[in-house]
Design an enzyme around this catalytic site. Sequence first.
Site, PDB file in Angstrom:
ATOM      1  N   ASP A 324       0.851  -1.176   0.000  1.00 14.56           N
ATOM      2  CA  ASP A 324       0.000   0.000   0.000  1.00 14.56           C
ATOM      3  C   ASP A 324       0.902   1.247   0.000  1.00 14.56           C
ATOM      4  O   ASP A 324       2.118   1.162   0.191  1.00 14.56           O
ATOM      5  CB  ASP A 324      -0.966  -0.031   1.195  1.00 14.56           C
ATOM      6  N   GLU A 524     -10.196   7.278   4.421  1.00 11.63           N
ATOM      7  CA  GLU A 524      -9.153   6.721   5.277  1.00 11.63           C
ATOM      8  C   GLU A 524      -9.183   7.328   6.701  1.00 11.63           C
ATOM      9  O   GLU A 524     -10.243   7.561   7.252  1.00 11.63           O
ATOM     10  CB  GLU A 524      -7.778   6.861   4.614  1.00 11.63           C
TER      11      GLU A 524
END
Length: 841
Positions: A324, A524
């Site tokens: 990621d 997020e």
Amino acid sequence: MSNSPRTHAFLAAGLTVIGLGAIPRNAPAADSLHPNLWPQGSHSVALADTDPFVDGILARMTLEEKVGQMIQADIASITPADLRSYKLGSVLAGGNAAPGNDVRCPPQAWARLTGDYRRAALTAPVLGHVPIPILFGIDAVHGNAKLIGATIFPHNAGLGAAHDPDLIYRIGRATAEEVSAAGIDWTFAPTVAVARDVRWGRSYESYSESPALVAQYAPQMVAGLQGRIGTADFMSPGHTLSSIKHFVGDGGTFDGRDQGDTVISEAELRDVHAAGYPPAIQAGAMIVMASYNSWNGVKLHGNRYLLTDILKGRLGFDGFVVGDWNAHEQVPGCTKSDCAAAILAGIDMLMAPDSWKELYRNTLAEARSGEIPPARIDDAVRRILRVKALAGLFGRAATNASDDGEALRQLGSAAHRAIAREAVRKSLVLLKNEHGILPLDPHSRILVAGDAADDIGMQSGGWTIDWQGAHNRNADFPGATSIFAGIERAARAAGGSATLSRDGTFGKKPDAAIVVFGEHPYAEFEGDRETLEFALGDDHELQLLRHLKSQGIPTISVFLSGRPLWVNPELNASDAFVAAWLPGSEGEGIADLLLRAADGRAPFDFTGRLSFSWPATAMPVTFDAAGVVSGALFPRGSGLDYRSPRSIPPLSEDPAIPAARQAPDGSLVYGGRVIAPWSMFVADGGEQVHVTTERQRSPHDAVGVAHGPGGIAAEWGGSRRGTLLIIGREADLRALARRGGAVTLNYRIDRAPEQRVTLDMRCIESSCGAGASLDLTAAFKSAPLHRWRTIDVPLACLAAGHADLERVEAPFELATAGRFALTIAAVRLHSADSGAAAPCP
Ligand code: BGC
Ligand code: BGC
């Protein structure tokens, strides 16, 4: 490079303060692991055709070329021309990246851009072998929603409520058509997280708290995106590579903190959080994205057991693991530009958006020295090339015509929008409908009010056009329909009327009011919450509902949110209440259910049923080992319809937040914890790292923090300038500044500063009053050691003028270049109690 020296240096530097918690580890303790617990996978994709081809290429590749394949850069930091010298395996368009740095560019610009990268990769000088096509990836997580004019589907939490696997397959297919239309090969979807604590800011990316539903949906989304495995459809043109993410445990972190630690048994990790992986791999998923989170203290990016032994071994995953966004830098001993540990653990391609060049150099050196063994490099590159071959990229490469713009007609097509509208209808959950107030008579006079009534940006949420999706306007969504526009159209068609009034004021008394409100977009960690109380600190929508009701107007709430929230007061103030999640571009799907047709019948009924438990208090529901939920107001599976009306009694309006959780308003840090949505970062040398573990060091060791019972201990080593900062959702602090607002710091000096210590605020697109650093050296030097103190810093001391405080991103940045240590118990933004502005310290 090895991680230990740096770790030890930090430990030796001695944060001698209070209990330091677990030392970050790179590997779980081997004696406690149980690989046999995991299902034996089936190596679903046939490799007999691709592997000989891939091995032929591999045999002729240089080490430089191999290492290049293992790195992915962001288009904001790499040009097509760079690909001639650095033959990277992939580029991505991150949340805020776009052609010409313009997220609102026309889709044709995307098609041109992907074509430019593709051609550059293919025409790069090669050493006597076939050129290797590049993979272009994007976050098409609810449709290809970064592109202007795309169909935007409901976010996953809403899709969960539909309980319709075939719908998921069709959404996948439509999304793939819109992704590949722009020449994009790969989407970072689906998220197969099982969100268990919806305070997590990514809960809306999760289909459900139920592993069974996630396991049912994941393979359908993969099949829709890639084509069904074992048929001619598989990876045929018009499809796009999927990736299942984030492996693994992302939905199970402590307190629902993004990138945090999932502290659970291996059996629970397998049964709950990994549930989507085996069926998705079975359906042909060939890319897995590793997660930012830790499992029992060990970061997934450094977790060889889970990535290699379990995923690639036990689960039979033959594709590649992508890291990621700079997540490897959180592995102990790593920086974003150097992390052999992640590759050794099993990451095949590192997502290195901005640091790709340095990472390439360092990884190459580690491959040359043998620190990363040749077999590991070959395994990673074989997996990557395999996926490229399976996706048909080698064959299609030379003649790629994706940038001719023709295919772009797929974007936002009527057929795709029809699927999205169906998805909206099926995702709506009716939680309350007293006296059968719904469906409304369309001949009536309907008032449509609320912040989200005519706001396609709010309907769509995060990961829309840009990362946070927080600044989108209706004009950014050509072809889309707001909720108001849908209601208006339906009412007009039936001979009635709907009037838009955001604040709910009206001339002639309406027959009914639909109030559309909810969460503002986030993505997020910026969406993390401390509690689930919706109206915390701002209850203007609740007041509006009460005001309308007090005038005898029936009120219908349409609630937009990425997760269930505690809305008991709003439920009490509504006659009907619809959980509408984040429905996306097709707002008409809401009118489809709320209004009767002109002939008096309701054209559709509610079929949506909760895929997440709705909480009875502002604290999240809890799950026992068997998955049994406590604390639900509406259990998973709840949802009313028109056939079986039921009324609900008045609900308690006590959010029941435990005292220990009650941080005063405006807290950034309280009781030694960072309060969501704020996050702590440590930075030096132009790089910053998110503090997601008990202890964290800045990239070049200038500053380290450790959580302890007394507070957050920060220690500057004096090697270079280091900064401790607190970042959150963009905040407008102008009003607070006008009221004499201040930042208050509750601290204890553990070592007096050797050099200047400054406090700053950081704003987006401005410096919050250039150079207004406040010097706190004298204040800290005069404070006695080891004694708790409080310091008040008026906002006026941190910004030249109030106007500068419109978009504050980091309200607290403490920096020094010398040695210094303090423990922070609380940081808080608040207005001056006396009303009078205090002097600057
Ligand atoms: C997110 C991923 C995403 C990636 C690329 C990360 O921050 O965690 O879900 O795919 O960025 O944008
Ligand atoms: C990027 C996203 C990424 C995020 C991670 C953003 O700046 O645009 O793609 O997921 O950072 O923190």
